[in-house]
Write a protein that holds these residues in place. Structure first.
Motif, mmCIF file in Angstrom:
data_model
loop_
_atom_site.group_PDB
_atom_site.id
_atom_site.type_symbol
_atom_site.label_atom_id
_atom_site.label_comp_id
_atom_site.label_asym_id
_atom_site.label_seq_id
_atom_site.Cartn_x
_atom_site.Cartn_y
_atom_site.Cartn_z
ATOM 1 N N GLY A 271 0.753 -1.200 -0.140
ATOM 2 C CA GLY A 271 -0.082 -0.144 -0.166
ATOM 3 C C GLY A 271 0.653 1.360 -0.134
ATOM 4 N N ARG A 272 1.948 1.169 -0.129
ATOM 5 C CA ARG A 272 3.082 2.308 -0.296
ATOM 6 C C ARG A 272 3.315 2.704 -1.788
ATOM 7 N N GLN A 273 3.576 3.935 -1.975
ATOM 8 C CA GLN A 273 3.930 4.609 -3.208
ATOM 9 C C GLN A 273 5.244 4.375 -3.508
ATOM 10 N N VAL A 274 5.857 4.038 -4.809
ATOM 11 C CA VAL A 274 6.985 3.496 -5.036
ATOM 12 C C VAL A 274 7.662 4.754 -6.061
ATOM 13 N N ASP A 275 7.034 5.924 -6.222
ATOM 14 C CA ASP A 275 7.709 6.785 -7.298
ATOM 15 C C ASP A 275 8.827 7.483 -6.866
ATOM 16 N N ASP A 276 9.371 7.153 -5.730
ATOM 17 C CA ASP A 276 10.668 7.909 -5.324
ATOM 18 C C ASP A 276 11.696 6.754 -5.207
ATOM 19 N N LEU A 277 11.559 5.568 -5.900
ATOM 20 C CA LEU A 277 12.481 4.399 -5.988
ATOM 21 C C LEU A 277 13.757 4.891 -6.121
ATOM 22 N N ASP A 278 14.025 5.730 -7.097
ATOM 23 C CA ASP A 278 15.513 6.291 -7.116
ATOM 24 C C ASP A 278 16.148 6.698 -6.174
ATOM 25 N N TYR A 279 15.625 7.373 -5.494
ATOM 26 C CA TYR A 279 16.101 7.776 -4.038
ATOM 27 C C TYR A 279 16.564 6.487 -3.201
ATOM 28 N N TYR A 280 15.733 5.574 -3.126
ATOM 29 C CA TYR A 280 16.095 4.608 -2.466
ATOM 30 C C TYR A 280 17.182 3.613 -2.949
ATOM 31 N N LEU A 281 17.106 3.566 -4.290
ATOM 32 C CA LEU A 281 18.300 2.867 -5.172
ATOM 33 C C LEU A 281 19.615 3.625 -4.887
ATOM 34 N N VAL A 282 19.751 4.876 -4.760
ATOM 35 C CA VAL A 282 21.004 5.619 -4.448
ATOM 36 C C VAL A 282 21.409 5.455 -3.054
ATOM 37 N N LEU A 283 20.653 5.486 -2.292
ATOM 38 C CA LEU A 283 20.648 5.389 -0.817
ATOM 39 C C LEU A 283 21.106 4.079 -0.655
ATOM 40 N N ALA A 284 20.734 2.849 -1.164
ATOM 41 C CA ALA A 284 21.082 1.468 -0.909
ATOM 42 C C ALA A 284 22.245 1.142 -1.575
ATOM 43 N N LYS A 285 22.614 1.790 -2.826
ATOM 44 C CA LYS A 285 23.949 1.333 -3.310
ATOM 45 C C LYS A 285 25.215 2.026 -2.771
#
Length: 330
Positions: A271-285
């Protein structure tokens, strides 16, 4: 076990070593027809692992009664005098881990490529369900510090890197400054695993694929569950039908859904939006590169840790490249 009222009293107890390393050792414990798993720090582990093992216990205990696939909480012993270190007992899972046969899937997933996609969707579903757990009701209100979670990430991990690094990491400054200038579109605190990937789950035997348990909760905390998603897919191929792009480290990605498909499944279940996935990808990498750099810096002649060297530089360069190329404005 008898003092805790656990089943099997009077039956002979046997222990079988399952796995272990510098962080934890794991044994199967059998008393008659009853089986469970013992998890504890090894004798040489740092003292803070004692607190860590009790922290893990709190998480799996809080998961009992939820929809999250997990090992059941059987019992805990904080008294180091019993076995030398605190330990806990969890339910035995009759299943398999992708780490049992690195690089290849067990049957029927080895020969039936069409059956593999469910492995990925089940993986995504595990953290989607985890993100919905009422962590306050589970007594985990003091497990982490969700307030200011994202604001602390850069300072915490750059400080950590400054203490250990002795080489330059190309792309570090670019990715770091991008993270300082950006954030998620929204932040809904929740329970997160902290190292979510195929290596830290178990599946039931046979097809269709069914997640049996999320395991290894050393990094578990209350923070941003979508960082688990970013961590899970940070190296996921965009298109898994390309033979040149079908390997993701220790698992064969042929027949798997695309990154966009597993992310979309997470969004529907969580139920969460994922439009900000790029932010989490940068943070995770960026974060994973720093975590692995610690292993590389203390590698000595350990070939496994030395192999982290080029992985770190590749991850950091990828984080910087994504930061520079994305049009994300969060």
């Amino acid at each position: 076990m008898d003092g805790a009222g656990l089943p099997g009293k009077g039956e002979p107890l046997t222990a079988r070593f399952i796995s272990g390393g510098t962080q934890n050792v794991i044994f199967e414990i059998t008393r008659g027809e009853h089986r469970c798993v013992l998890r504890m720090p090894p004798p040489g582990a740092p003292p803070d692992r004692d607190k860590g093992i009790l922290r893990e216990w709190r998480i799996i205990e809080a998961l009992d009664g939820t929809d999250v696939p997990h090992t059941s909480a059987v019992g805990v012993c904080a008294d180091a005098a019993v076995l030398g270190r605190p330990f806990y007992l969890m339910g035995f899972v009759d299943g398999w881990s992708p780490m049992d046969t690195p690089g290849r899937w067990p049957e029927p997933f080895a020969s039936d490529i069409s059956a593999r996609s469910a492995l990925s969707f089940q993986l995504a579903e595990g953290i989607a369900l985890l993100s919905k757990v009422d962590w306050r009701a589970g007594g985990l209100h003091d497990l982490g510090r969700p307030n200011g979670f994202h604001e602390r990430q850069v300072d915490r991990w750059t400080g950590f890197l400054d203490r250990i690094k002795n080489r330059e990491l190309p792309g570090l400054d670019v990715a770091t400054e991008w993270l300082r200038a950006h954030g998620p579109l929204d932040f809904v605190p929740g329970l997160m695993h902290g190292d979510y990937q195929f290596a830290n789950v178990m599946y039931h035997h046979g097809a269709p694929a069914r997640l049996a348990a999320i395991v290894d909760w050393e990094m578990g905390t209350v923070g941003d569950p979508k960082l688990d998603l970013g961590w899970m897919v940070q190296s996921w191929p965009r298109f898994t039908d390309d033979p040149a792009d079908s390997e993701m480290g220790y698992v064969d990605m042929r027949g798997m859904p695309s990154r966009d498909e597993v992310v979309a499944h997470y969004a529907v279940v969580s139920g969460r939006q994922v439009d900000d996935l790029d932010y989490y990808l940068v943070l995770a990498k960026w974060k994973l590169a720093i975590v692995l750099e610690q292993g590389f810096q203390r590698a000595g002649d350990d070939e496994k840790l030395l192999a982290f060297g080029p992985v770190v530089t590749s991850l950091m360069a990828s984080a910087a490249e994504l930061a520079e190329s994305t049009d994300y404005r969060g």
